[in-house]
Design a protein around this motif. Structure first.
Motif, PDB file in Angstrom:
ATOM      1  N   PRO A  57       0.853  -1.136  -0.029  1.00 55.26           N
ATOM      2  CA  PRO A  57      -0.073   0.112   0.110  1.00 55.26           C
ATOM      3  C   PRO A  57       0.912   1.114   0.038  1.00 55.26           C
ATOM      4  O   PRO A  57       2.207   1.290  -0.011  1.00 55.26           O
ATOM      5  N   GLN A  58       0.052   2.436  -0.180  1.00 54.77           N
ATOM      6  CA  GLN A  58       0.812   3.647  -0.147  1.00 54.77           C
ATOM      7  C   GLN A  58       1.620   3.837   1.164  1.00 54.77           C
ATOM      8  O   GLN A  58       1.161   3.536   2.265  1.00 54.77           O
ATOM      9  N   LYS A  59       2.910   4.822   0.912  1.00 51.80           N
ATOM     10  CA  LYS A  59       3.492   5.060   2.184  1.00 51.80           C
ATOM     11  C   LYS A  59       4.307   3.835   2.946  1.00 51.80           C
ATOM     12  O   LYS A  59       4.487   3.947   4.140  1.00 51.80           O
ATOM     13  N   THR A  62       7.128   2.216  -1.563  1.00 50.27           N
ATOM     14  CA  THR A  62       6.789   1.620  -2.996  1.00 50.27           C
ATOM     15  C   THR A  62       7.507   2.411  -4.146  1.00 50.27           C
ATOM     16  O   THR A  62       8.029   1.704  -5.064  1.00 50.27           O
ATOM     17  N   THR A  63       7.753   3.686  -3.970  1.00 47.54           N
ATOM     18  CA  THR A  63       8.636   4.408  -4.985  1.00 47.54           C
ATOM     19  C   THR A  63      10.117   4.190  -4.795  1.00 47.54           C
ATOM     20  O   THR A  63      10.389   3.898  -5.939  1.00 47.54           O
ATOM     21  N   ALA A  64      10.399   4.094  -3.540  1.00 49.16           N
ATOM     22  CA  ALA A  64      11.881   3.728  -3.400  1.00 49.16           C
ATOM     23  C   ALA A  64      12.031   2.072  -4.088  1.00 49.16           C
ATOM     24  O   ALA A  64      13.131   1.982  -4.971  1.00 49.16           O
ATOM     25  N   MET A  68      14.473   1.663  -7.404  1.00 48.42           N
ATOM     26  CA  MET A  68      15.686   0.699  -7.358  1.00 48.42           C
ATOM     27  C   MET A  68      15.674  -0.372  -8.229  1.00 48.42           C
ATOM     28  O   MET A  68      16.855  -0.800  -8.837  1.00 48.42           O
ATOM     29  N   SER A 159       2.469   8.548   8.327  1.00 46.68           N
ATOM     30  CA  SER A 159       3.207   9.023   7.221  1.00 46.68           C
ATOM     31  C   SER A 159       2.024   9.408   6.191  1.00 46.68           C
ATOM     32  O   SER A 159       2.385  10.424   5.562  1.00 46.68           O
ATOM     33  N   ARG A 226      13.496  -0.280   4.626  1.00 50.90           N
ATOM     34  CA  ARG A 226      13.882   1.058   4.583  1.00 50.90           C
ATOM     35  C   ARG A 226      15.485   1.208   5.348  1.00 50.90           C
ATOM     36  O   ARG A 226      16.100   2.014   4.803  1.00 50.90           O
ATOM     37  N   PHE A 262      19.116   4.664   1.487  1.00 53.98           N
ATOM     38  CA  PHE A 262      19.857   4.127   0.512  1.00 53.98           C
ATOM     39  C   PHE A 262      18.943   4.601  -0.703  1.00 53.98           C
ATOM     40  O   PHE A 262      17.620   5.001  -0.574  1.00 53.98           O
ATOM     41  N   GLY A 279      10.669  10.326   2.412  1.00 56.99           N
ATOM     42  CA  GLY A 279      11.407  10.485   3.499  1.00 56.99           C
ATOM     43  C   GLY A 279      11.573  11.765   4.332  1.00 56.99           C
ATOM     44  O   GLY A 279      12.407  12.387   4.163  1.00 56.99           O
ATOM     45  N   TYR A 282       9.656  14.744   9.891  1.00 60.46           N
ATOM     46  CA  TYR A 282       8.388  15.320  10.787  1.00 60.46           C
ATOM     47  C   TYR A 282       8.776  14.945  12.345  1.00 60.46           C
ATOM     48  O   TYR A 282       9.477  13.888  12.378  1.00 60.46           O
TER      49      TYR A 282
HETATM   50  P1  A3P Z   1       8.026   9.224   4.620  1.00 58.73           P
HETATM   51  O1  A3P Z   1       8.283  10.347   3.877  1.00 58.73           O
HETATM   52  O2  A3P Z   1       6.761   9.185   5.506  1.00 58.73           O
HETATM   53  O3  A3P Z   1       9.316   8.744   5.638  1.00 58.73           O
HETATM   54  P2  A3P Z   1       5.673   5.577  -0.698  1.00 58.73           P
HETATM   55  O4  A3P Z   1       6.559   5.784  -1.949  1.00 58.73           O
HETATM   56  O5  A3P Z   1       5.059   4.117  -0.921  1.00 58.73           O
HETATM   57  O6  A3P Z   1       4.418   6.561  -0.847  1.00 58.73           O
HETATM   58  O7  A3P Z   1       6.243   5.433   0.524  1.00 58.73           O
HETATM   59  C1  A3P Z   1       7.104   6.727   1.194  1.00 58.73           C
HETATM   60  C2  A3P Z   1       8.138   6.162   2.193  1.00 58.73           C
HETATM   61  O8  A3P Z   1       9.029   5.274   1.965  1.00 58.73           O
HETATM   62  C3  A3P Z   1       8.567   7.400   3.030  1.00 58.73           C
HETATM   63  O9  A3P Z   1       7.679   7.593   3.962  1.00 58.73           O
HETATM   64  C4  A3P Z   1       9.932   7.004   3.333  1.00 58.73           C
HETATM   65  O10 A3P Z   1       9.859   6.649   4.863  1.00 58.73           O
HETATM   66  C5  A3P Z   1      10.016   5.366   2.908  1.00 58.73           C
HETATM   67  N1  A3P Z   1      11.311   5.001   2.133  1.00 58.73           N
HETATM   68  C6  A3P Z   1      11.559   3.639   2.341  1.00 58.73           C
HETATM   69  N2  A3P Z   1      12.772   3.407   1.835  1.00 58.73           N
HETATM   70  C7  A3P Z   1      12.986   4.829   0.934  1.00 58.73           C
HETATM   71  C8  A3P Z   1      14.182   5.175   0.595  1.00 58.73           C
HETATM   72  N3  A3P Z   1      15.253   4.648   0.097  1.00 58.73           N
HETATM   73  N4  A3P Z   1      14.350   6.587   0.183  1.00 58.73           N
HETATM   74  C9  A3P Z   1      13.116   7.378   0.503  1.00 58.73           C
HETATM   75  N5  A3P Z   1      12.150   6.927   1.344  1.00 58.73           N
HETATM   76  C10 A3P Z   1      12.074   5.737   1.510  1.00 58.73           C
END
Ligand code: A3P
Length: 327
Positions: A57-59, A62-64, A68, A159, A226, A262, A279, A282
């Protein structure tokens, strides 16, 4: 009633007898000779369908994970767009879904694709808690592999709250949001739902397991990911996607002191750290919120441990959100 004119017959069929069928659901033409003849695609397009999806799910990171894995030359993410950015959201959004199969395939760059080794994939964090998405994915891509990331759900909720506060004009305090009761149609109530609901991990995982076998699903402990994604990236490439040419994860990611995470690295070794909204900095949540969330998720967390262990065959430490043990 077979004598009715076609339009009236259709009316009867779709409105009186089978209202569920009003919404089309696409199956995969590549698995059916008749559909294949009707479809104006060709056989080689069949290889363009993605072979795995990161479903959210979101947060949870997933983007990381998406960026990668995208550093591997054989792993090809869907094209970016200006509205949903790197996410397609095809299966979870009605308007996008009705663009159809050819639209979906067009979101993948098939031009210079080496069909023997390239693997297309997409990530849409909106799929995880969408029952419709599960059904639609199952219909179109029955053999797909799915990656889910689970983090401690209280931190995930916080988050998500920070994300919404940063991008909208909502100002409600997190503690007040948690205590909210009353008008279930208010914007604030919807925000509360968006923060809390996707963290009901077991409810959704059990649903996914109705449509897909446990072998098709890979669950990542997002808190471990993470902290250090390297072991996980190796395992995904080798045992889950079974890439012909896996890269050692130290070629895909490197720790970046300034970012504190990373970061993906491109093949010329340049950092491709995620933007400021990933990342975020807060303050810690209040002890009230921590207690509230521990209590709120207690049964959900027990259930996800049980489901993942019993149904997925994983040892529970692999996915168990870290703070459960600290309760
Ligand atoms: P926060 O910004 O609240 O810390 P998504 O991409 O699924 O929306 O998730 C965002 C979250 O990915 C971030 O939440 C962060 O904590 C986490 N995260 C995990 N690995 C990361 C990375 N390598 N770089 C940046 N954010 C990362």
């Amino acid at each position: 009633s077979n004598d009715l004119p076609t339009s009236e017959l259709a009316q009867k069929y779709f409105y009186d007898y089978y209202p569920d069928e009003q919404m089309p659901i696409f199956t995969n033409p590549c698995n059916d000779k008749i559909l294949m003849n009707l479809w104006n695609g060709n056989r080689s397009l069949c290889l363009v369908f993605p072979q795995f999806l990161i479903v959210g799910p979101q947060k949870t990171g997933t983007t990381a994970l998406y960026s990668m894995l995208s550093q591997h030359p054989d792993l090809r993410p869907s094209k970016k767009n200006s509205i949903t950015f790197e996410e397609l959201q095809f299966f979870s959004n009605d308007t996008i879904y009705y663009n159809g199969i050819n639209w979906y395939l067009n979101q993948f760059d098939s031009d210079n694709m080496d069909l023997n080794r390239s693997i297309n994939f997409e990530k849409s964090a909106t799929y995880f808690d969408s029952i419709l998405a599960m059904k639609r994915i199952r219909a179109l891509l029955p053999n797909i592999r799915l990656i889910m990331i689970l983090t401690e759900p209280g931190a995930r909720a916080y988050s998500r709250y920070q994300h919404e506060i940063a991008r909208t004009n909502q100002t409600i305090k997190f503690d007040d949001l948690l205590q909210l009761n009353g008008n279930q149609n208010s914007n604030e109530f919807h925000l509360r739902q968006r923060c809390l609901q996707p963290g009901h991990y077991a409810e959704y995982l059990i649903r996914w397991l109705r449509y897909f076998s446990s072998k098709q699903i890979y669950i990542i402990d997002g808190d471990a990911f993470r902290h250090d994604p390297r072991v996980i990236l190796n395992d995904i490439q080798i045992s889950f996607i079974q890439l012909q040419n896996p890269l050692n994860s130290s070629e895909l990611v490197r720790y970046n002191k300034k970012k504190g995470f990373f970061c993906p690295v491109s093949n010329n070794k340049r950092f491709q750290c995620l933007g400021k909204s990933k990342g975020r900095y807060y303050e810690n949540m209040s002890s009230y919120a921590r207690k509230f969330l521990n209590n709120y998720y207690l049964l959900h967390n027990q259930k996800i441990s049980h489901t993942a262990e019993g149904r997925m065959g994983y040892p529970s430490e692999r996915y168990e959100p870290t703070t459960i043990s600290a309760l």
